[in-house]
Write an enzyme that holds these catalytic residues in place. Structure first.
Site, PDB file in Angstrom:
ATOM      1  N   HIS A 210       0.818  -1.212   0.000  1.00 52.27           N
ATOM      2  CA  HIS A 210       0.000   0.000   0.000  1.00 52.27           C
ATOM      3  C   HIS A 210       0.856   1.268   0.000  1.00 52.27           C
ATOM      4  O   HIS A 210       0.337   2.362  -0.206  1.00 52.27           O
ATOM      5  CB  HIS A 210      -0.978   0.000   1.175  1.00 52.27           C
ATOM      6  N   ASP A 243       0.489  -7.753   1.343  1.00 50.57           N
ATOM      7  CA  ASP A 243       0.772  -6.338   1.534  1.00 50.57           C
ATOM      8  C   ASP A 243       2.287  -6.069   1.568  1.00 50.57           C
ATOM      9  O   ASP A 243       2.770  -5.286   2.391  1.00 50.57           O
ATOM     10  CB  ASP A 243       0.121  -5.805   2.805  1.00 50.57           C
ATOM     11  N   SER A 325       4.623   2.564   7.891  1.00 47.62           N
ATOM     12  CA  SER A 325       4.398   1.389   7.048  1.00 47.62           C
ATOM     13  C   SER A 325       5.608   1.091   6.173  1.00 47.62           C
ATOM     14  O   SER A 325       6.134   1.975   5.498  1.00 47.62           O
ATOM     15  CB  SER A 325       3.172   1.610   6.152  1.00 47.62           C
TER      16      SER A 325
END
Length: 515
Positions: A210, A243, A325
């Site tokens: 993402h 992910d 992230s």
């Protein structure tokens, strides 16, 4: 009135008894002499008392010179060294006869002289002692900048940052910070940021899907290293199912690849450190512990176009915020054990806090390593599959009891193991399965071709079966909405279930959690 003093060897009274005590001062008028008996001749001599002093305290008597300064002897006629009159044989008084022989001791002068001498000696000792103490203090402090030295005057003793204690957060940060980068994402909708981990000295970087996905959808990626240098980056491969993504920075020198550890040896309570760029603040270091292992976490992106997925996560209370992230979760040896990916947040009904609340999640490095290798080699990655569609099984008390099979794919791993629709899986090997996401996360923690033991319940009876996990071939599945009459179905063949799943219980915690 007189007081007679008997001669030596004579009784005090004629009858041999002791005389009565008599106080001359009690019966005489003021100013009259007090007499005392003298030697064997019975003569008497008197001594006049000084008159009351008609001057104030501290002033010299009339006719006397002022008192000299302290330390000087007074002038004039001061017999015996005592001012205030001629006592003890001085002029103006006759000699006293003392029956004990010798001169009669002065009953006032010596006592005053002794008190004055003691006071003078004590004062002199105090002055000498104070002077000696002052001299000693000066001698001991003469090289320290004076008596009023403060912390502001102390010399600076710089610390050597390279001498960090072994196993400390400081040592971990010194080792890992050069291997973590900040990633800037620019799209037509705006600019965002994330983090990444240097994998090689030729610019390969591991991050989240993402974070990097926009780079392959018309956006641009830039990487800023710990030395402040910023370069462009391109996408090598992305994997929405786990992910994860790999990108390549346009830099081939001066890079510091991270040391990858193993997540298999982690224990709950173990100290860990999170490093990344929360809110765009590059090189941020936070610390905490491993709060839980094998935590099934269904994540969603920050926009509706981002795909949802289930990760088999390491839970930590190390502060993780938006922008972390893709960053590193490391052990106290400075080895990467996880990829920071998601955080839990509070819904609007619970205050709406979107920052760290002490519940963060990372992808275990043991699961990320094979995916990253496949992305570098092939640009895509395969995942293990059981070949079933699942939903949550709950008891009459509302407690989840396992993953109920709503559908079994023909010739899939579950079908070949003898499982049927309606079975409830409660374990994969020794790992407990309490709901549908738990089964998906457990299966994805294996690689295709792995053999597992499934524990399931059928018609109230517990059974076990051996299964060899299949593969999805590296194909990206599209979401499929389950028929409404079948309930909120979840298929482990796809990345995420239909939209009904997120609305099945309005009282549940605000899942899916954002990344």
């Amino acid at each position: 009135m007189t007081e007679t003093t008997p001669s030596s060897g004579q009784p005090h009274r004629s009858d041999g008894s002791a005389p009565a005590v008599h106080d001359p001062a009690a019966s005489r008028p003021v100013g009259q002499p007090v007499s005392s008996g003298g030697g064997s001749g019975g003569g008497e001599e008197t001594r006049p008392l000084p008159p009351p002093y008609p001057y104030a305290y501290g002033q010299p008597p009339h006719g006397q010179p002022p008192f000299p300064p302290y330390g000087q002897r007074p002038g004039g006629d001061w017999p015996g060294g005592n001012p205030g009159g001629n006592f003890g044989g001085g002029s103006g008084g006759t000699s006293e006869n003392w029956s004990g022989g010798g001169d009669r001791p002065n009953d006032r002068g010596p006592r005053r002289r002794g008190a004055a001498a003691i006071a003078a000696v004590a004062l002199a000792a105090g002055l000498i002692g104070g002077g000696a103490g002052t001299a000693a203090t000066y001698y001991l402090t003469r090289d320290e900048g004076g008596f009023s030295s403060t912390a502001l005057d102390q010399p600076i003793k710089p610390q050597n940052a390279s001498n960090a204690p072994a196993g400390s957060v400081q040592q971990v940060a010194n080792k890992v910070l050069p291997s973590v980068v900040s990633i800037t994402i620019a799209t037509s909708q705006g600019v965002g940021n994330g983090s990444g981990i240097v994998l090689s000295d030729d610019g390969l970087i591991l991050t989240n899907n993402h974070v990097a996905a926009a780079g392959s959808q018309g956006g641009s990626l830039s990487v800023t290293f710990s030395d402040g240098k910023t370069v462009k980056a391109s996408v090598v491969g992305t994997d929405p199912t786990t992910d994860l993504a790999v990108i390549r920075a346009a830099r081939t020198s001066g890079l510091n690849p991270a040391q990858l550890g193993s997540s298999a040896g982690l224990s709950v309570g173990q100290n860990v450190v999170a490093i990344g760029s929360p809110l765009g603040l590059s090189g941020t270091v936070t610390s905490g512990i491993v709060s839980a292992l094998d935590r099934p976490v269904r994540t969603s992106g920050e926009s509706e176009s981002d795909q949802s997925t289930v990760i088999d996560a390491i839970q930590t209370d190390a502060a993780i915020n938006p922008g972390n992230s893709g960053g590193a979760l490391v052990n106290m040896a400075g080895q990467v054990v996880g990829i920071n990916s998601a955080i839990a947040t509070l819904g609007s009904s619970m205050g709406g806090q979107s920052g760290s609340i002490g519940v963060g999640f990372a992808i275990p490095i043991d699961e990320a390593r094979p995916i990253a290798k496949q992305l570098i080699d092939d640009g895509r990655a395969e995942h293990a599959q059981l070949g079933v569609t699942v939903t949550e099984a709950t008891g009459s008390d509302g407690v989840s009891t396992g993953a109920a099979l709503q559908g079994v794919n023909a010739n899939g791993a579950a079908d070949k193991a003898g499982l049927r629709q309606g079975d409830v899986i409660t374990k994969v090997d020794d790992r407990q399965v309490t709901d549908a996401d738990g089964l998906i996360a457990a299966v994805r923690s294996y690689r295709p071709g792995a053999k597992v033991t499934l524990t399931y319940v059928r018609d109230g009876q517990t059974h076990t079966a051996k299964a060899t996990l299949g593969t999805d071939g590296g194909k990206v599945q599209q979401p499929q909405q389950q028929p409404q009459q079948q309930g909120p179905g979840q298929d482990d063949n796809q990345q995420f279930p239909g939209p009904d799943d997120e609305q099945q219980n309005p009282n549940q915690l605000p899942f899916p959690w954002p990344r």
